[in-house]
Design a protein around this motif. Structure first.
Motif, PDB file in Angstrom:
ATOM      1  N   TRP A   1       0.820  -1.201   0.000  1.00  0.00           N
ATOM      2  CA  TRP A   1       0.000   0.000   0.000  1.00  0.00           C
ATOM      3  C   TRP A   1       0.860   1.259   0.000  1.00  0.00           C
ATOM      4  O   TRP A   1       0.521   2.252  -0.643  1.00  0.00           O
ATOM      5  CB  TRP A   1      -0.923   0.017   1.220  1.00  0.00           C
ATOM      6  N   TRP A   2       1.990   1.234   0.702  1.00  0.00           N
ATOM      7  CA  TRP A   2       2.845   2.415   0.752  1.00  0.00           C
ATOM      8  C   TRP A   2       3.382   2.771  -0.624  1.00  0.00           C
ATOM      9  O   TRP A   2       3.383   3.944  -1.021  1.00  0.00           O
ATOM     10  CB  TRP A   2       3.992   2.204   1.737  1.00  0.00           C
ATOM     11  N   LYS A   3       3.835   1.755  -1.360  1.00  0.00           N
ATOM     12  CA  LYS A   3       4.348   2.022  -2.708  1.00  0.00           C
ATOM     13  C   LYS A   3       3.223   2.442  -3.645  1.00  0.00           C
ATOM     14  O   LYS A   3       3.407   3.314  -4.506  1.00  0.00           O
ATOM     15  CB  LYS A   3       5.061   0.786  -3.244  1.00  0.00           C
ATOM     16  N   ALA A   4       2.060   1.821  -3.486  1.00  0.00           N
ATOM     17  CA  ALA A   4       0.919   2.190  -4.325  1.00  0.00           C
ATOM     18  C   ALA A   4       0.495   3.635  -4.063  1.00  0.00           C
ATOM     19  O   ALA A   4       0.194   4.383  -5.002  1.00  0.00           O
ATOM     20  CB  ALA A   4      -0.248   1.237  -4.059  1.00  0.00           C
ATOM     21  N   LEU A   5       0.485   4.046  -2.799  1.00  0.00           N
ATOM     22  CA  LEU A   5       0.109   5.423  -2.465  1.00  0.00           C
ATOM     23  C   LEU A   5       1.144   6.426  -2.964  1.00  0.00           C
ATOM     24  O   LEU A   5       0.793   7.524  -3.413  1.00  0.00           O
ATOM     25  CB  LEU A   5      -0.083   5.557  -0.955  1.00  0.00           C
ATOM     26  N   GLY A   6       2.419   6.042  -2.882  1.00  0.00           N
ATOM     27  CA  GLY A   6       3.461   6.905  -3.429  1.00  0.00           C
ATOM     28  C   GLY A   6       3.311   7.076  -4.926  1.00  0.00           C
ATOM     29  O   GLY A   6       3.442   8.196  -5.462  1.00  0.00           O
ATOM     30  N   LEU A   7       3.022   5.980  -5.616  1.00  0.00           N
ATOM     31  CA  LEU A   7       2.807   6.040  -7.068  1.00  0.00           C
ATOM     32  C   LEU A   7       1.564   6.854  -7.388  1.00  0.00           C
ATOM     33  O   LEU A   7       1.553   7.643  -8.348  1.00  0.00           O
ATOM     34  CB  LEU A   7       2.688   4.623  -7.620  1.00  0.00           C
ATOM     35  N   LEU A   8       0.518   6.684  -6.580  1.00  0.00           N
ATOM     36  CA  LEU A   8      -0.715   7.445  -6.774  1.00  0.00           C
ATOM     37  C   LEU A   8      -0.452   8.943  -6.651  1.00  0.00           C
ATOM     38  O   LEU A   8      -0.974   9.748  -7.437  1.00  0.00           O
ATOM     39  CB  LEU A   8      -1.747   7.007  -5.735  1.00  0.00           C
ATOM     40  N   PHE A   9       0.367   9.325  -5.685  1.00  0.00           N
ATOM     41  CA  PHE A   9       0.705  10.736  -5.500  1.00  0.00           C
ATOM     42  C   PHE A   9       1.429  11.284  -6.724  1.00  0.00           C
ATOM     43  O   PHE A   9       1.112  12.372  -7.219  1.00  0.00           O
ATOM     44  CB  PHE A   9       1.573  10.893  -4.252  1.00  0.00           C
ATOM     45  N   VAL A  10       2.402  10.521  -7.241  1.00  0.00           N
ATOM     46  CA  VAL A  10       3.170  10.972  -8.400  1.00  0.00           C
ATOM     47  C   VAL A  10       2.268  11.107  -9.628  1.00  0.00           C
ATOM     48  O   VAL A  10       2.342  12.094 -10.374  1.00  0.00           O
ATOM     49  CB  VAL A  10       4.329   9.996  -8.684  1.00  0.00           C
ATOM     50  N   VAL A  11       1.394  10.126  -9.841  1.00  0.00           N
ATOM     51  CA  VAL A  11       0.497  10.147 -11.000  1.00  0.00           C
ATOM     52  C   VAL A  11      -0.427  11.353 -10.949  1.00  0.00           C
ATOM     53  O   VAL A  11      -0.562  12.098 -11.932  1.00  0.00           O
ATOM     54  CB  VAL A  11      -0.319   8.842 -11.072  1.00  0.00           C
ATOM     55  N   ASN A  12      -1.082  11.565  -9.812  1.00  0.00           N
ATOM     56  CA  ASN A  12      -2.047  12.661  -9.714  1.00  0.00           C
ATOM     57  C   ASN A  12      -1.378  14.029  -9.730  1.00  0.00           C
ATOM     58  O   ASN A  12      -1.912  14.979 -10.309  1.00  0.00           O
ATOM     59  CB  ASN A  12      -2.891  12.490  -8.445  1.00  0.00           C
ATOM     60  N   LEU A  13      -0.207  14.132  -9.105  1.00  0.00           N
ATOM     61  CA  LEU A  13       0.503  15.405  -9.118  1.00  0.00           C
ATOM     62  C   LEU A  13       0.953  15.755 -10.538  1.00  0.00           C
ATOM     63  O   LEU A  13       0.809  16.905 -10.980  1.00  0.00           O
ATOM     64  CB  LEU A  13       1.711  15.344  -8.185  1.00  0.00           C
ATOM     65  N   SER A  14       1.464  14.777 -11.265  1.00  0.00           N
ATOM     66  CA  SER A  14       1.912  15.013 -12.639  1.00  0.00           C
ATOM     67  C   SER A  14       0.741  15.386 -13.539  1.00  0.00           C
ATOM     68  O   SER A  14       0.841  16.317 -14.357  1.00  0.00           O
ATOM     69  CB  SER A  14       2.604  13.757 -13.182  1.00  0.00           C
ATOM     70  N   THR A  15      -0.372  14.682 -13.384  1.00  0.00           N
ATOM     71  CA  THR A  15      -1.556  14.978 -14.194  1.00  0.00           C
ATOM     72  C   THR A  15      -2.083  16.376 -13.898  1.00  0.00           C
ATOM     73  O   THR A  15      -2.393  17.144 -14.820  1.00  0.00           O
ATOM     74  CB  THR A  15      -2.661  13.936 -13.918  1.00  0.00           C
ATOM     75  N   ALA A  16      -2.191  16.721 -12.615  1.00  0.00           N
ATOM     76  CA  ALA A  16      -2.698  18.039 -12.233  1.00  0.00           C
ATOM     77  C   ALA A  16      -1.779  19.152 -12.747  1.00  0.00           C
ATOM     78  O   ALA A  16      -2.255  20.197 -13.213  1.00  0.00           O
ATOM     79  CB  ALA A  16      -2.839  18.123 -10.712  1.00  0.00           C
ATOM     80  N   ALA A  17      -0.472  18.919 -12.684  1.00  0.00           N
ATOM     81  CA  ALA A  17       0.476  19.933 -13.146  1.00  0.00           C
ATOM     82  C   ALA A  17       0.321  20.178 -14.642  1.00  0.00           C
ATOM     83  O   ALA A  17       0.332  21.332 -15.102  1.00  0.00           O
ATOM     84  CB  ALA A  17       1.902  19.497 -12.821  1.00  0.00           C
ATOM     85  N   LEU A  18       0.165  19.108 -15.402  1.00  0.00           N
ATOM     86  CA  LEU A  18       0.002  19.252 -16.850  1.00  0.00           C
ATOM     87  C   LEU A  18      -1.327  19.917 -17.196  1.00  0.00           C
ATOM     88  O   LEU A  18      -1.401  20.739 -18.113  1.00  0.00           O
ATOM     89  CB  LEU A  18       0.101  17.883 -17.522  1.00  0.00           C
ATOM     90  N   TYR A  19      -2.369  19.578 -16.460  1.00  0.00           N
ATOM     91  CA  TYR A  19      -3.667  20.210 -16.706  1.00  0.00           C
ATOM     92  C   TYR A  19      -3.630  21.708 -16.403  1.00  0.00           C
ATOM     93  O   TYR A  19      -4.342  22.502 -17.023  1.00  0.00           O
ATOM     94  CB  TYR A  19      -4.746  19.560 -15.837  1.00  0.00           C
TER      95      TYR A  19
END
Length: 201
Positions: free
Chosen positions: A163-181
């Motif tokens: 779960w820790w790695k999944a949450l870390g990956l989730l943070f990176v994915v959403n932060l990158s998507t939000a930044a591009l948007y």
């Protein structure tokens, strides 16, 4: 099996997958497939929507802003599978990145079921005496929390990680998507009003 039967089979398999993954069933990911064609089918609607939105903006004469909006949306959509592929390679699960990315793409549509439920919950809270702001914040917050949990669950189950790695990956994915948007709005703050402005007759 002819083409129509294959399409129907894939369609109902995807519906079953969406329903089962929404309930937190790990075996639901098998319903989405692990092939390039399954991934392409899952990401096509997410590419089509920003193209339609940009086209409507372009029809109003805002060609430059429409192009910027479309590019940022396309990059935001495409960055997610890129990050997942890299993470899968790092975790030694590269053979599962297509399935994970496909499941994530389809899971987005669950929000259209949650929105009416959130509206119902909002009405119930208002009837119980909650304030408008508080009721709306709670119902919207619950939807956002569930969607984040769902994405984390798919990443954890799809890539067989913690779960820790999944949450870390989730943070990176959403932060990158939000930044591009956000890029077009940073360079042109008035773009939001242009996007929301009704088309003139």
């Amino acid at each position: 099996m002819n083409g129509e039967d294959r399409f129907a089979g894939a369609f109902f398999s995807t519906l079953r997958g969406i329903f089962r993954v929404a309930l937190g069933r790990v075996d639901a990911l098998r319903e989405f497939g692990n092939t390039p064609s399954a991934f392409s089918a899952s990401i096509a609607p997410q590419i089509a929507f920003p193209m339609v939105g940009a086209s409507l903006l372009a029809l109003r004469g805002d060609w430059v802003y429409a192009a910027g909006l479309m590019l940022s949306r396309l990059c935001g959509v495409l960055v997610q599978p890129v990050i997942i592929e890299r993470a899968a390679h790092w975790l030694g699960r590269r053979d599962r990145w297509l399935n994970t990315a496909t499941a994530l793409n389809w899971s987005i549509w669950i929000v259209f079921v949650l929105i009416p439920l959130g509206m119902f919950a909002n009405d119930v809270l208002l009837a119980l005496g909650a304030g408008q702001v508080g009721a709306l914040s709670l119902s919207a917050g619950l939807i956002a929390f569930y969607m984040l949990w769902l994405q984390g669950f798919i990443l954890r189950a799809g890539l067989s990680t913690s779960w820790w790695k999944a949450l870390g990956l989730l943070f990176v994915v959403n932060l990158s998507t939000a930044a591009l948007y956000a890029v077009p709005y940073v360079f042109h703050p008035g773009l939001l009003s242009l996007t929301l402005r009704p088309a003139s007759g």
